[in-house]
Design a protein around this motif. Structure first.
Motif, mmCIF file in Angstrom:
data_model
loop_
_atom_site.group_PDB
_atom_site.id
_atom_site.type_symbol
_atom_site.label_atom_id
_atom_site.label_comp_id
_atom_site.label_asym_id
_atom_site.label_seq_id
_atom_site.Cartn_x
_atom_site.Cartn_y
_atom_site.Cartn_z
ATOM 1 N N ASN A 81 0.854 -1.187 0.000
ATOM 2 C CA ASN A 81 0.000 0.000 0.000
ATOM 3 C C ASN A 81 0.899 1.251 0.000
ATOM 4 O O ASN A 81 1.697 1.425 0.919
ATOM 5 C CB ASN A 81 -0.862 -0.051 1.274
ATOM 6 N N PHE A 83 0.499 4.217 0.723
ATOM 7 C CA PHE A 83 0.330 5.160 1.850
ATOM 8 C C PHE A 83 0.966 4.609 3.128
ATOM 9 O O PHE A 83 1.155 5.332 4.096
ATOM 10 C CB PHE A 83 -1.159 5.442 2.102
ATOM 11 N N LYS A 84 1.229 3.316 3.099
ATOM 12 C CA LYS A 84 1.823 2.672 4.270
ATOM 13 C C LYS A 84 2.760 1.587 3.747
ATOM 14 O O LYS A 84 2.544 0.398 3.940
ATOM 15 C CB LYS A 84 0.696 2.050 5.107
ATOM 16 N N PRO A 86 5.741 -0.878 3.282
ATOM 17 C CA PRO A 86 6.695 -1.539 4.200
ATOM 18 C C PRO A 86 8.140 -1.340 3.732
ATOM 19 O O PRO A 86 8.482 -1.677 2.606
ATOM 20 C CB PRO A 86 6.293 -3.014 4.118
ATOM 21 N N SER A 91 9.904 -0.424 9.122
ATOM 22 C CA SER A 91 9.023 0.743 9.317
ATOM 23 C C SER A 91 8.082 0.881 8.104
ATOM 24 O O SER A 91 8.216 0.169 7.106
ATOM 25 C CB SER A 91 9.864 2.011 9.476
ATOM 26 N N PHE A 92 7.144 1.804 8.209
ATOM 27 C CA PHE A 92 6.205 2.069 7.114
ATOM 28 C C PHE A 92 6.338 3.524 6.687
ATOM 29 O O PHE A 92 6.529 4.420 7.521
ATOM 30 C CB PHE A 92 4.766 1.780 7.560
ATOM 31 N N LYS A 93 6.212 3.752 5.373
ATOM 32 C CA LYS A 93 6.414 5.102 4.868
ATOM 33 C C LYS A 93 5.324 5.448 3.858
ATOM 34 O O LYS A 93 4.916 4.589 3.063
ATOM 35 C CB LYS A 93 7.793 5.143 4.181
ATOM 36 N N ASP A 94 4.862 6.686 3.863
ATOM 37 C CA ASP A 94 3.920 7.158 2.851
ATOM 38 C C ASP A 94 4.713 7.499 1.589
ATOM 39 O O ASP A 94 5.470 8.472 1.568
ATOM 40 C CB ASP A 94 3.165 8.393 3.364
ATOM 41 N N SER A 96 3.241 7.896 -1.484
ATOM 42 C CA SER A 96 2.281 8.291 -2.515
ATOM 43 C C SER A 96 2.808 9.414 -3.407
ATOM 44 O O SER A 96 2.533 9.440 -4.607
ATOM 45 C CB SER A 96 0.954 8.693 -1.874
#
Ligand code: F6P
Length: 361
Positions: A81, A83-84, A86, A91-94, A96
């Motif tokens: 995704n 917007f999130k 991996p 960690s998760f990063k936007d 978009s």
């Protein structure tokens, strides 16, 4: 050419039969208008790398061979995704903005996204944020996208599941067995219901109708004792719950979870309740990977052509849809908001009941 447009196309989410036929239709319809079509690789993932991963698609690339192929020549992904997203460090990063930037850099006047409800929701949000002209084409073997009678890939998956029942029946009869067939479909029982009726199942279990194992066992006993038949066929949708109420899942490498396991769970219990030898077949990705049947090729062609018509008309934020033997278009938002599960009061459920098929209730 002064008004030559450049449009993008991508496939997103799980693959299915008919995606290449959609791409071909878009390329052909766009070529008639003198437009260039850019095929983005692996869904939005192709826009996240630099250099970006894409190819210009021409009519010459699409002799009729590709239309017959399962899968997608563009590749796809049902993870990541934007917007999130991996990241390797956990960690998760936007991300978009990178995708939106990529679309601008490619000079796309419009983007045609072929996807299911999850992909459409992501693409719609990206389009809103980036002011992108978006058209969506529904595809999913689950047939759970709202506002369209059919999505690309469903008819073929239902055909494959029906054919599996056709193949299970003679071996079941030869060995006096109960055969359980687990099919895909996520939370919608469309594949199970369609193939179960078409393939002569005795029992069809779908997530929309809670079942009792005793009712299932009683039906199988009736088949044996009253109908004097030595075999029985059971179709179960992957998201059907256990008697205790939980949905069974299999964990893949990396921790990712997907529905799976209900066929074996039920097979054991049916054998214990009825005393009949029971075997289980999990159909899995076989439902996705074959040549599209005519119904899917037809809607693929009609959807691809209509998507280009919408771009030409400057009508965006629309999903093409199949309705009453015609191709129409609806707001993407409406399609995402209305999931298409099996209508428990609808024609298929009534038909199954009238044919004596046990739905577990
Ligand atoms: O949504 C399509 C679908 O095939 C579902 O029916 C199934 O639950 C899921 O995708 C399987 O996903 P994956 O290809 O990631 O195993």
């Amino acid at each position: 050419m002064a008004n030559k447009k450049r449009i993008g196309i991508l496939t997103s989410g799980g693959d299915c039969a008919g995606l290449n036929a959609v791409i071909r239709a878009v390329v052909y319809a766009a070529a008639r208008l003198g437009w260039e079509v850019v095929g983005i690789e692996d869904g939005t993932a192709g826009l996240l790398t630099r250099p970006m991963r894409y190819k210009v698609l021409t009519r010459e690339m699409f002799d009729t061979t590709i239309m017959r192929l399962g899968g997608t020549i563009l590749g796809t992904t049902n993870k990541g995704n934007p917007f999130k997203f991996p990241m390797p460090d956990g960690s998760f990063k936007d991300r978009s903005d990178e995708i939106i930037g990529g679309i601008k850099e490619l000079g796309l006047e419009a983007l045609i996204g072929i996807g299911g409800d999850g992909s459409m929701a992501i693409l719609k949000t990206l389009a809103k944020r980036g002011n992108i002209n978006l058209i969506c084409i529904p595809k999913t073997i689950d047939n759970d996208v709202g506002k369209t009678e059919s999505s690309v890939g469903f008819e073929t998956a239902a055909y494959v599941a029906t054919e599996a029942l056709d193949r299970l029946q003679p071996t079941a009869a030869s060995h006096d067995r109960v055969m359980v067939l687990e099919v895909m479909g996520r939370d919608a029982g469309n594949i199970a219901m369609t193939s179960g009726i078409a393939g002569g199942a005795d029992v069809i279990l779908i997530p929309e109708i809670p079942y009792s194992i005793d009712k299932v066992a009683q039906k199988i006993m009736r088949v044996r004792e009253e109908e004097r038949r030595n075999f029985a066929l059971v179709v179960v949708s992957e998201a059907v719950r256990t008697i205790e109420g939980s949905a069974l899942q299999v964990e893949h490498f990396g921790g990712e979870k997907r529905y799976g396991g209900i066929g074996h769970y039920l097979g054991e219990r049916i054998a214990a309740k009825t005393g009949f030898e029971t075997r289980v077949t999990v159909l899995g990705h076989v439902q996705r990977g074959c040549a599209p049947i005519p119904g899917d090729r037809l809607i693929a062609a009609a959807f691809g052509v209509h998507a280009v018509e919408l771009v030409a008309a400057g009508k965006f934020d629309r999903m093409v849809a199949w309705s009453n033997r015609n191709v129409i278009d609806v707001p993407i938002e409406d399609a995402i908001a209305s999931q298409q599960a099996v209508d428990i009061n609808g024609a298929l459920v009534r038909t199954a009941r009238s044919l004596g098929i046990c739905l577990g209730d």
